[in-house]
Design a protein around this motif. Structure first.
Motif, mmCIF file in Angstrom:
data_model
loop_
_atom_site.group_PDB
_atom_site.id
_atom_site.type_symbol
_atom_site.label_atom_id
_atom_site.label_comp_id
_atom_site.label_asym_id
_atom_site.label_seq_id
_atom_site.Cartn_x
_atom_site.Cartn_y
_atom_site.Cartn_z
ATOM 1 N N GLY A 76 62.276 63.307 90.064
ATOM 2 C CA GLY A 76 61.575 62.498 91.058
ATOM 3 C C GLY A 76 60.208 63.058 91.370
ATOM 4 O O GLY A 76 59.483 62.526 92.208
ATOM 5 N N ASP A 80 65.521 61.459 95.111
ATOM 6 C CA ASP A 80 64.204 60.817 95.043
ATOM 7 C C ASP A 80 64.271 59.659 94.056
ATOM 8 O O ASP A 80 65.148 59.626 93.191
ATOM 9 N N ALA A 81 63.335 58.742 94.145
ATOM 10 C CA ALA A 81 63.231 57.697 93.128
ATOM 11 C C ALA A 81 62.849 58.349 91.796
ATOM 12 O O ALA A 81 62.039 59.274 91.758
ATOM 13 N N ALA A 101 65.486 55.970 96.946
ATOM 14 C CA ALA A 101 65.004 57.300 97.319
ATOM 15 C C ALA A 101 65.965 58.046 98.237
ATOM 16 O O ALA A 101 65.593 59.073 98.800
#
Length: 186
Positions: free
Chosen positions: A64, A160-161, A128
């Motif tokens: 991420g 996280d994305a 996220a």
């Protein structure tokens, strides 16, 4: 009559984001934040993957922070099936790992050995706050000459994305192969 524009607008479709073909040794194939981001679902399709040495393991990692660090894999389940026998066995059945296992014990040449083909699905990638989930199917020939199909599932603890995907040989180098990344919006 049906208005095609209405159907097309509501039907999600895969978008081809990038393709990488390698023909000499590299440490990894990386899809970075120039192509990864904004999709909740990714699929990586791979073919003719050659590795540098016999008995190498191929893994996939998610990040991420554009590859500075990678999420830890938890609760991996890998089910290889031999084409010569009806035996199944469980590999990396539980615990924390640094990668999603795509193939274990792959042979050192592509196409007829190594990994002839693989598909990896990455779910929940744009979220996220939640973990990411992966499932893969691959076909490989290992160092003892046996052919295997691998079905692997794992949960990546990354919250996280996803903006970076790495495919690498956990032992040495990737020597050949084609890797194509697709994205699917929510």
């Amino acid at each position: 009559r049906i208005d095609y524009s209405l159907i097309k607008a509501t039907t999600p479709a895969f978008v081809k984001l990038a393709t990488t073909t390698i023909s000499s040794a590299v440490s990894a194939v990386n899809f970075d934040n120039t192509v990864v981001g904004g999709y909740n679902y990714y699929q990586v399709r791979m073919s003719n993957i050659g590795v540098s040495n016999d008995a190498d393991d191929i893994g996939i990692k998610l990040s991420g922070d554009n590859g500075s660090s990678f999420g830890t894999i938890q609760a991996t389940r890998a089910y290889p099936q031999s084409f010569e026998t009806s035996s199944n066995y469980n590999v990396n059945s539980a615990g924390n790992y640094s990668y999603h296992l795509l193939a274990e014990d792959a042979e050192a040449t592509e196409s007829t050995d190594g990994i002839s083909g693989a598909i990896v699905d990455i779910f929940n990638a744009s979220n996220a706050s939640n973990h990411k989930h992966m499932i893969s199917h691959s076909f490989t020939k290992n160092q003892n000459g046996s052919y295997y199909a691998y079905w692997t599932t794992s949960r990546n603890q990354l919250t996280d994305a996803v903006n970076y995907i790495r495919i690498n040989n956990e032992n040495n180098t990737l020597d050949s192969g084609t890797f194509t990344l697709y994205g699917l919006k929510k």
